[in-house]
Design a protein around this motif. Structure first.
Motif, PDB file in Angstrom:
ATOM      1  N   PHE A  20      12.464  25.190 -17.214  1.00 16.30           N
ATOM      2  CA  PHE A  20      12.264  25.600 -18.608  1.00 16.30           C
ATOM      3  C   PHE A  20      10.956  26.356 -18.807  1.00 16.30           C
ATOM      4  O   PHE A  20      10.873  27.262 -19.632  1.00 16.30           O
ATOM      5  N   THR A  21       9.937  25.984 -18.027  1.00 11.32           N
ATOM      6  CA  THR A  21       8.617  26.587 -18.263  1.00 11.32           C
ATOM      7  C   THR A  21       8.292  27.727 -17.320  1.00 11.32           C
ATOM      8  O   THR A  21       7.426  28.556 -17.611  1.00 11.32           O
ATOM      9  N   GLY A  22       8.951  27.752 -16.152  1.00 17.30           N
ATOM     10  CA  GLY A  22       8.640  28.785 -15.166  1.00 17.30           C
ATOM     11  C   GLY A  22       7.303  28.579 -14.488  1.00 17.30           C
ATOM     12  O   GLY A  22       6.824  29.459 -13.778  1.00 17.30           O
ATOM     13  N   GLN A  23       6.692  27.402 -14.691  1.00 17.19           N
ATOM     14  CA  GLN A  23       5.377  27.133 -14.095  1.00 17.19           C
ATOM     15  C   GLN A  23       5.445  25.977 -13.092  1.00 17.19           C
ATOM     16  O   GLN A  23       6.378  25.173 -13.137  1.00 17.19           O
ATOM     17  N   ASP A  24       4.433  25.955 -12.200  1.00 18.56           N
ATOM     18  CA  ASP A  24       4.302  24.871 -11.221  1.00 18.56           C
ATOM     19  C   ASP A  24       5.567  24.689 -10.376  1.00 18.56           C
ATOM     20  O   ASP A  24       6.105  23.585 -10.231  1.00 18.56           O
ATOM     21  N   LYS A  25       6.007  25.814  -9.839  1.00 15.86           N
ATOM     22  CA  LYS A  25       7.227  25.749  -9.000  1.00 15.86           C
ATOM     23  C   LYS A  25       6.882  25.136  -7.649  1.00 15.86           C
ATOM     24  O   LYS A  25       5.903  25.536  -7.028  1.00 15.86           O
ATOM     25  N   PRO A  26       7.680  24.161  -7.181  1.00 18.70           N
ATOM     26  CA  PRO A  26       7.421  23.621  -5.842  1.00 18.70           C
ATOM     27  C   PRO A  26       7.839  24.636  -4.766  1.00 18.70           C
ATOM     28  O   PRO A  26       8.671  25.493  -5.022  1.00 18.70           O
TER      29      PRO A  26
END
Lengths: 433, 244
Positions: free
Chosen positions: A118-124
């Motif tokens: 949902f946020t597009g941030q902190d992708k592993p």
């Protein structure tokens, strides 16, 4: 034409061929064994379970419901043969060439991917350990990993407990923030997602839901892959091409033997006796060509008999086309043997050069691996090699199931090549001393 | 029967046979003697049509032998110096091939092969592979293969080379029997005692030329024995380039 002499010469050549039983067995058995091997590694006849599957390892360091679901999806894929390993073992297996690739799913993958959706941030970061000599297999793994990850992560977001928890937290955060247009849009999306999640949760508890899995994003189309072979529902038989290639190769080796035998005959007293007999040059050459053609046909028949009985290779197309290509190739082989005998000087040197040339011809002709894997220029060049036409002709009549029309061009090319070899043999043949 | 006139053959700059002439009458046994490289084998090869002469001619029964004279070839049997046999095949299979080359049908071949094998004492070994034979047996089979088409003229190029005295004696008996049957034999050898024992007439050849042509009896009368005549005519120099 002295038919009695021709029959005597042909009979003798055939007797000489069969006098060395070990050579006969090698000439028939070895092509069958090599074709069986190549046929198996190129997919066999569809009955061999793991043949052709890409071996990969999955290292699940997360052990979340999402990562376990992805590993399970990969394991059931028909293209893959999946082993669950730890990181060190997986790396060693890839390095040793036992696995084409290893996908390492890191700790926290399930939770962070749901949020990142949902946020597009902190992708592993998923690490893909790849055998550099097997990059095409690794690309397939990469694609399948993306497909199954998207499916399982979205399912977790819209139906799972972790998704529900994330949506609730996110909505609380948004309510505490100053209202903006973009916040309002995200809030709408999260509320819709929560509604979906609640519905899925309620349905899962309802009678009759069974083990139905929740909603998840998936590729919005399906692919129906159909093997275009002789007939619908007739699977591709990998042995068919392998047998075509190995038959061509080993019959050419028999042609070399015939040429070398003629060279050896010249060096023995037999040549003087032949020359002192009332025998014409043309009768002698005809007899040699006839004998080699018959021996080649014997090999051809026995190899394809084994292919049919053991490996279910079938002539799905034209029988006259199949026989026409086979006979034309055996005639080419006879002319090839005669040509070698006329061009060669000593038996060992001729055998060495001819074997090298034959291996080159069969490789370029697509006898080992199909010609379509070659670079484009080599594919074009291989059309000038008669072995390519022989292999294509046999492929056409067997697993491709093509009609007789498709065999006409190979037959013409093979007979034309035989005529060229024969013309060279007649031109160079030293009958007089 | 056989007439050789001014026959010559060169290999490059080297003359192998130099304008030789001789005749052999029907039923006669003639020895062609000479040291290594004298031109004996080349002469035999030209007589039976294997090698084309540079000049001169060979006639058999008044007809000229050329490379295409297949009818004339049917009247000549060649026993080459190198064994002309397939080791991998049986004696019978070898004879089937050589009989077939002369157009012999199955029945005729059977009868002729039986007779030829009986003559050389190999009747009981017909089904055995030639590679199991001793050197003497191979030499005898080599002779049998030349007899299948019942030739009038038999050319024997050193038929006893490399075999033991017993086998050589057996071959002499075979050749004596052929002579008794009226066959014409032209025989090359290094062994003087063979020529003395078997031949009516001897040609001594060296450096591609015929040095002497006379009856065995006359050679013995003039020179005590054939070997003395041979050494006197051909000299003591070795023919392999080494000093004597």
């Amino acid at each position: 034409m002295n038919t009695t002499a021709i029959v005597a010469l042909v009979r003798t050549d055939i007797r000489l061929y069969f006098s060395d039983r070990r050579a006969v067995i090698v000439g028939v058995l070895v092509p069958i064994l090599i074709a069986a091997f190549f046929g198996y590694i190129f997919g066999g006849n569809g009955a061999s379970g793991d043949a052709g599957k890409i071996p990969i390892a999955v290292v699940d360091e997360d052990q979340s419901s999402v990562s376990r679901a992805i590993a399970a999806d990969l394991a059931t894929d028909k293209l893959l043969q999946v082993s669950a390993l730890d990181r060190a073992t997986a790396r060693a297996a890839v390095r040793a060439g036992k696995q084409n690739a290893a996908a390492v799913i890191p700790k926290g993958f399930g939770e962070r991917t749901t949020r990142a959706l949902f946020t597009g941030q902190d992708k592993p970061r998923v690490e893909l350990l790849v055998d550099p000599s097997q990059t095409s297999g690794a690309r397939v793994v990469e694609g399948l990993l993306a497909q199954y990850s998207m499916q399982e992560i979205s399912r977790a977001a819209f139906t799972g407990a972790s998704g529900r928890k994330f949506i609730d937290e996110s909505l609380t955060n948004l309510e505490n923030q100053q209202s903006t247009a973009s916040n309002a849009d995200l809030e709408d999306l999260l509320r819709a997602a929560r509604k979906l999640n609640q519905q899925a949760n309620a349905t899962a508890g309802a009678p009759g839901a069974g083990r139905r899995r929740g909603f998840g994003l998936s590729i919005p189309y399906t692919v129906a892959s159909t093997e275009v072979t002789a007939r619908e529902r007739t699977p591709y038989n990998g042995y068919a091409h392998a047998f075509a290639g190995m038959t061509v190769q080993f019959i050419l080796f028999a042609g070399i033997d015939a040429g070398v035998l003629l060279l050896l005959t010249r060096q023995r007293g037999i040549w003087q006796r032949l020359r002192s007999a009332p025998l014409r040059r043309s009768d002698f050459m005809l007899a040699r060509a006839l004998a080699t053609t018959l021996i080649s046909l014997f090999q051809f028949t026995l190899i394809y008999l084994a292919a049919a009985l053991v490996f279910t290779v079938r002539v799905e197309g034209s029988w006259p086309g199949f026989l026409g290509v086979g006979i034309a190739f055996c005639m080419l082989n006879a002319a090839f043997g005669l040509m070698l005998a006329t061009l060669g000087r000593s038996a060992p040197t001729t055998r060495g050069f001819a074997s090298m040339a034959t291996l080159l011809l069969v490789m370029i002709g697509g006898a080992w691996v199909p010609a379509f894997v070659f670079p484009r220029w080599l594919q074009s060049a291989s059309l000038y090699v008669p072995t390519r036409w022989a292999v294509d002709g046999l492929d056409g009549a067997t697993w491709r199931g093509l009609p007789f029309d498709a065999a006409v061009a190979p037959i013409i090319v093979l007979i034309g090549s035989a005529a060229v070899c024969l013309a060279i043999a007649i031109w160079r043949f030293r009958w007089e001393e | 029967m056989l007439r050789v006139e001014n026959l010559s053959k060169r290999y490059g700059d080297r003359p192998a046979v130099n304008a030789i002439s001789f005749a052999v009458a029907a039923g006669e046994t003639v020895g062609l003697l000479g040291p290594n490289g004298a031109g004996k084998t080349t002469t035999i090869a030209m007589i039976c049509g294997i090698t084309r002469p540079d000049s001169g001619q060979v006639s058999l029964g008044g007809e000229r032998v050329t490379q295409d004279a297949n009818e004339l070839k049917r009247r000549v049997g060649l026993v080459p110096q190198d064994l002309a046999l397939y080791d991998e095949l049986s004696a019978w299979s070898n004879l089937q091939l050589f009989g077939g080359l002369y157009g012999l049908g199955a029945a005729q071949l059977q009868q002729r092969a039986d007779a030829a094998l009986a003559l050389v004492g190999l009747g009981g070994r017909r089904t055995e592979r030639v590679k199991t034979f001793s050197g003497g047996m191979k030499r005898r089979l080599n002779i049998a293969a030349a007899l299948l088409h019942d030739p009038d003229l038999i050319l024997l190029d050193e038929p006893t080379v490399g075999i033991d005295p017993q086998s050589r004696n057996a071959i002499f008996d075979n050749l004596a029997e052929l002579k008794r049957r009226g066959k014409t034999l032209l025989y090359t050898t290094h062994y003087m005692e063979e020529a003395e024992r078997l031949c009516d007439r001897v040609l001594i050849m060296d450096h591609g030329r015929i040095l002497a042509d006379d009856t065995v009896a006359h050679f013995i009368k003039e020179h005590d024995n054939l070997e003395a005549a041979f050494m006197r005519l051909t000299g003591r120099a070795l023919r392999d380039g080494a000093e004597a």
